[in-house]
Enzyme design. Structure first.
Site, mmCIF file in Angstrom:
data_model
loop_
_atom_site.group_PDB
_atom_site.id
_atom_site.type_symbol
_atom_site.label_atom_id
_atom_site.label_comp_id
_atom_site.label_asym_id
_atom_site.label_seq_id
_atom_site.Cartn_x
_atom_site.Cartn_y
_atom_site.Cartn_z
ATOM 1 N N ASP A 111 0.865 -1.192 0.000
ATOM 2 C CA ASP A 111 0.000 0.000 0.000
ATOM 3 C C ASP A 111 0.896 1.234 0.000
ATOM 4 O O ASP A 111 2.077 1.162 0.362
ATOM 5 C CB ASP A 111 -0.967 0.000 1.194
ATOM 6 N N GLU B 133 0.014 -0.993 5.796
ATOM 7 C CA GLU B 133 1.066 -0.481 6.688
ATOM 8 C C GLU B 133 0.896 1.006 6.949
ATOM 9 O O GLU B 133 1.117 1.485 8.058
ATOM 10 C CB GLU B 133 2.455 -0.739 6.069
HETATM 11 ZN ZN LIG Z 1 6.628 2.295 4.162
#
Ligand SMILES: [Zn+2]
Length: 484
Positions: free
Chosen positions: A119, A186
């Site tokens: 992501d 994340e």
């Molecule tokens: Zn990162």
């Protein structure tokens, strides 16, 4: 005269000690390593990195804005682009996070985990035209791959997939089981990705020898006069705590203000916080890091670090005056939000400053709050915690795993100064660290200071050459880490 002679003699001795110590404070001679010779088709891997960038796998602060189909598209792309990985490794999907298991031959060895996230952060609306090449097209121009994720962290994910593919084609058989995980959230803290992987590994009774996640990079010229490549492998990450500093006062009409307006009281409190930073210093991890790097410094900085017995407070002041090194030494203080009255002619009964602290491993959220309370102590002030988390545990840098990563870098890059480091941002490793004896945070790519500006910013990019060397590093890290 006799006294003067004694003083002069003493000074000479001190100068002698300083000079000798400075000369001895030199880098260790480079270990005898053979440079690896790995053949990577740079056009193919650059093309793959470029393709990965075209999936808009954006993590917005609000989950509702997520385009799930872009994530599904990326997952399908991984399966199509890396068929050997999918045939020979076992895949478990945890939400949209991919966890691959590459079975080792020796069940008595603890597994390792090599991980990244696919992501990316959003592109700030309105900033698109500041990009030299559009953020989601993955343009390759003059040996540089452009786009969101080129650094953070699709180069990591794609680099690991390329390295695995290479090793599979090479017939490599790991002795130690290797897990690869590619997180999908994340950038919003990893609640459904890294946290789920960690829970899954716990459930399977897996305790990792070590994990390697994103973190620092290789830098040249990070310090004036230092030409060597420096790789500081982060062994810990800072925590984050947010406190509201609340000043209260009697309200009323602004035409007849009292002397101690809440806003004025609050301003004084913020001032005190700025003038009294949370105590810190060169100890533990920070001391090791600067001791290692300073061996490459030029005179007179090298002299200072070689003689900390004499210059410790001078060094402290120097390092504290630079934002980057200051963040390595202590818990940092950053007032970020302010609020007061709701109307121009109404006195505030409360004025609030929201202050974000990045917690150094030497402190805890509680100790930071206690310190802040002592600094701003005033009967009109209260401190309210908005919560947060402490720093991670500090992993050991005297392990086989750390040494294997360091050796891999030397085999690819030559003479690299490898040190343990402290990550000032957050990573998925705060989850993975729960199932790993040691959690390391490092991307084996060489960046320039200019590249670094693209991190979460505009014009994110990576050169094809840097990408290829990073893939070679991952190959060596897996070879050494997994054994055969
Ligand atoms: Zn990162």
């Amino acid at each position: 005269m006799k006294v003067l002679k004694h003083i002069a003699g003493l000074l000479l001795v001190i100068v002698g000690i300083i000079v000798v110590r400075t000369f001895m404070h030199a880098p260790a001679p480079m270990a005898d390593v053979t440079q690896v010779n790995i053949d990577i088709d740079s056009n193919v891997v650059a093309q793959h990195l470029s393709e990965s960038i075209t999936f808009k796998t954006v993590s917005n602060q609000s989950m509702g804005d997520k385009k799930a189909e872009e994530f599904d598209g990326f997952i399908q792309w991984v399966k199509d682009t890396y068929p050997q990985v999918n045939q020979q490794l076992e895949l478990v999907m945890l939400n949209q996070t991919l966890l691959y298991k590459w079975q080792g031959s020796d069940a008595s060895l603890k597994p390792i985990l090599i991980t990244g996230h696919y992501d990316v952060v959003p592109v700030i609306p309105g900033s698109e035209d500041k990009w030299q090449h559009p953020p989601f097209e993955g343009k390759i121009v003059d040996g540089i791959v452009w786009g969101r994720g080129a650094l953070d962290d699709k180069s990591g994910v794609v680099g690991m997939l390329e390295a695995t593919t290479f090793l599979l084609a090479d017939g490599f058989q790991p002795a130690r089981t290797v897990y690869l995980s590619f997180g999908h959230d994340e950038e919003i803290g990893g609640p459904m990705g890294a946290a789920a992987v960690t829970a899954y590994l716990k459930e399977q009774n897996v305790q990792l020898a070590w994990s390697l996640d994103e973190g620092s990079f290789l830098f040249k010229g990070m310090f004036p006069g230092v030409d060597n490549l420096i790789a500081s492998i982060n062994v810990a990450e800072k925590g984050s705590v947010t406190l509201d500093i609340v000043a209260t006062a009697a309200g009323g009409h602004s035409s007849m203000p009292p002397k101690n307006n809440a806003v004025g009281v609050l301003a004084k409190a913020i001032n005190k916080l700025e003038e009294h930073p949370v105590p810190g210093g060169l100890q533990g991890l920070s001391a090791t890091m600067f001791d290692e790097i300073s061996r490459y410094f030029e005179f007179p900085m090298r002299m200072l670090f070689a003689n900390r017995w004499l210059f410790d407070s001078l060094i402290d002041r120097q390092l504290s005056s630079v934002t980057f090194s200051n963040a390595m030494l202590r818990t940092t203080t950053a007032p970020t939000m302010l609020s007061g009255s709701v109307k121009t002619n109404v006195l505030p009964i409360e004025a609030i400053a929201t202050v974000n602290f990045r917690v150094h491993p030497r402190d805890t959220p509680e100790s930071v709050q206690a310190y802040v309370e002592s600094v701003v102590a005033d009967e009109q002030i209260t401190v309210r915690s908005l919560g947060g988390r402490g720093a991670s545990e500090v992993s050991s840098w005297e392990t086989q795993g750390f040494e294997q990563i360091a050796q891999s870098l030397r085999e690819v890059y030559g003479d690299v100064a490898v040190t343990p480091g402290l990550m000032i941002a957050g990573s998925d490793s705060r989850h993975y660290g729960q199932v790993a004896d040691d959690a390391y945070r490092f991307n084996p790519f060489e960046l320039s200071q200019d590249d670094l500006a693209g991190f979460h910013g505009t014009n994110e990019k990576m050169s094809v050459d840097a990408f290829v060397l990073g893939i070679k590093s991952y190959i060596q890290i897996m070879r050494h880490g997994a054994g055969s």
